[in-house]
Design an enzyme around this catalytic site. Structure first.
Site, PDB file in Angstrom:
ATOM      1  N   THR A 129       0.821  -1.199   0.000  1.00 12.88           N
ATOM      2  CA  THR A 129       0.000   0.000   0.000  1.00 12.88           C
ATOM      3  C   THR A 129       0.858   1.253   0.000  1.00 12.88           C
ATOM      4  O   THR A 129       1.998   1.239   0.486  1.00 12.88           O
ATOM      5  CB  THR A 129      -0.914   0.009   1.240  1.00 12.88           C
ATOM      6  OG1 THR A 129      -1.563   1.292   1.347  1.00 12.88           O
ATOM      7  CG2 THR A 129      -0.122  -0.220   2.510  1.00 12.88           C
ATOM      8  N   TYR A 172      -2.235   0.023  10.885  1.00 18.17           N
ATOM      9  CA  TYR A 172      -2.352  -0.531   9.533  1.00 18.17           C
ATOM     10  C   TYR A 172      -1.095  -0.262   8.709  1.00 18.17           C
ATOM     11  O   TYR A 172      -0.566  -1.161   8.045  1.00 18.17           O
ATOM     12  CB  TYR A 172      -3.574   0.062   8.835  1.00 18.17           C
ATOM     13  CG  TYR A 172      -3.666  -0.302   7.370  1.00 18.17           C
ATOM     14  CD1 TYR A 172      -4.087  -1.565   6.971  1.00 18.17           C
ATOM     15  CD2 TYR A 172      -3.334   0.624   6.381  1.00 18.17           C
ATOM     16  CE1 TYR A 172      -4.162  -1.908   5.627  1.00 18.17           C
ATOM     17  CE2 TYR A 172      -3.410   0.289   5.036  1.00 18.17           C
ATOM     18  CZ  TYR A 172      -3.820  -0.972   4.662  1.00 18.17           C
ATOM     19  OH  TYR A 172      -3.893  -1.312   3.333  1.00 18.17           O
TER      20      TYR A 172
END
Length: 356
Positions: A129, A172
């Site tokens: 990501t 995250y």
């Protein structure tokens, strides 16, 4: 990469990107193991769709990547592994950081260890990501109409490259970033053929977006339902959005070229030509639907980037990728797909879901 031989393992294969990737693999003649615990609402429909299209080429393994024994068995069969299974929401990671770590870090390590124990020749391509670069708060920005942009003209033209220092924010960001680095290091330390794709915002068919993840589809779904859309921040934050078909092509190319790109990480997004702010996207949705969308605004969320646009040049060069689909064309196609899904009679949906 012919269709014959051992199956290909896609973890998270019933998810949005995973189901599109599994469909591409099966369409090219590969047997596919879809490993998915079906924890995300709606993904069972994607699995049923895959089975209805490809029959016996799709095998579903209802297991979590934290299940080491199930992972070992699946990887042992596979000729390649696409690891997309993850906890995907920043908000959820803040609520339960331990589970976020277990899914994203331990799950990835289970995949890597299974591949290493197998003999170290099975490619592992990992879905990372742009959050590994943090909130980019050090990048000077200016407002240009309804969108932020860097004051540095070169950064505006190129986007954020892989040379950008890593800076994990939120649990995250930490868990995906740690997994990202493990995948790269298993190439360095053990010679495992691995590749990391650091994705920006991906959109397209089979995306059932929510407020926490998949915001392009989420905005369209809310607009189609005549519901208000909640914006966190001022809505001028910018992302480069990428159609899922282009994303799948990048994953396939990483597998085809794994000998060349092993141990590399690539930023994967639509690039500067597909950069759009949230309010600009909503304005385009209003054009498509010929009606206004009600908006509400709340505080910025932790770790949110006011500007992130990928520099896709390395991925395009090393993976031999073409230009990404123009975001307006892709968003219009997604709006049509979502509208068709909403208008499909329940009997059709029931028939499709019964296949699963």
């Amino acid at each position: 990469m012919s269709g014959a031989g051992a199956p290909v393992l896609v973890t998270g294969g019933a998810g949005f990107i995973g189901s599109n990737l599994a469909d591409r693999l099966a369409s090219e003649g590969h047997a596919v193991i879809v490993q998915d615990a079906l924890m995300r609402e709606g993904v069972e429909r994607n699995l049923a769709w895959l089975k209805s299209r490809h029959g016996g080429r799709i095998t579903h393994l209802a297991a979590d990547t934290r299940d080491r024994r199930a992972v070992d068995e699946a990887v042992r069969e596979a000729q390649a592994v696409f690891h997309l299974a993850a906890q995907v929401a920043v908000t959820t990671s803040l609520t339960d950081p331990v589970e976020d770590f277990e899914i994203n870090v331990q799950g990835a390590l289970n995949i890597l260890e299974a591949a290493r124990r197998k003999g170290g020749h099975t490619p592992v391509i990992f879905a990372s990501t742009n959050k590994v670069y943090g909130d980019l708060a050090d990048v000077p920005l200016e407002l240009a109409g309804d969108a932020y942009r860097p004051t540095d003209p070169a950064l505006r033209v190129r986007g954020v490259s892989e040379s950008r220092p890593l800076d994990f924010h939120t649990p995250y960001g930490c868990s995906k970033g740690a997994a990202d680095q493990y995948v790269l290091d298993y190439s360095r330390s053990f010679g495992l053929p691995t590749c990391v794709l650091r994705m920006s915002c991906i959109y397209g068919p089979r995306q059932m977006g929510t407020e926490d993840q998949g915001w392009v589809a989420h905005f369209l779904i809310r607009a189609l339902e005549g519901q208000p859309i909640s914006i966190y921040g001022d809505g001028r934050q910018v992302r480069d959005i990428m159609n899922v078909a282009d994303t799948v092509e990048a994953y396939m190319a990483a597998w085809r070229r794994i000998d060349r790109v092993s141990g590399r990480a690539f930023n994967l997004g639509g690039g500067p030509n597909n950069a759009v702010s949230l309010v600009q996207l909503i304005g385009y949705i209003e054009e498509l639907l010929h009606r206004k969308v009600e908006l509400s605004f709340s505080d910025w969320r932790a770790g949110d980037q006011r500007y992130y646009v990928s520099d896709p040049s390395a991925a395009r060069r090393e993976l031999a990728l073409g230009e990404s689909l123009d975001w307006r064309t892709g968003v219009a196609a997604l709006a049509q797909w979502l509208a068709a899904e909403r208008s499909a009679p329940p009997s059709r949906r029931e028939r499709v879901e019964a296949v699963g």
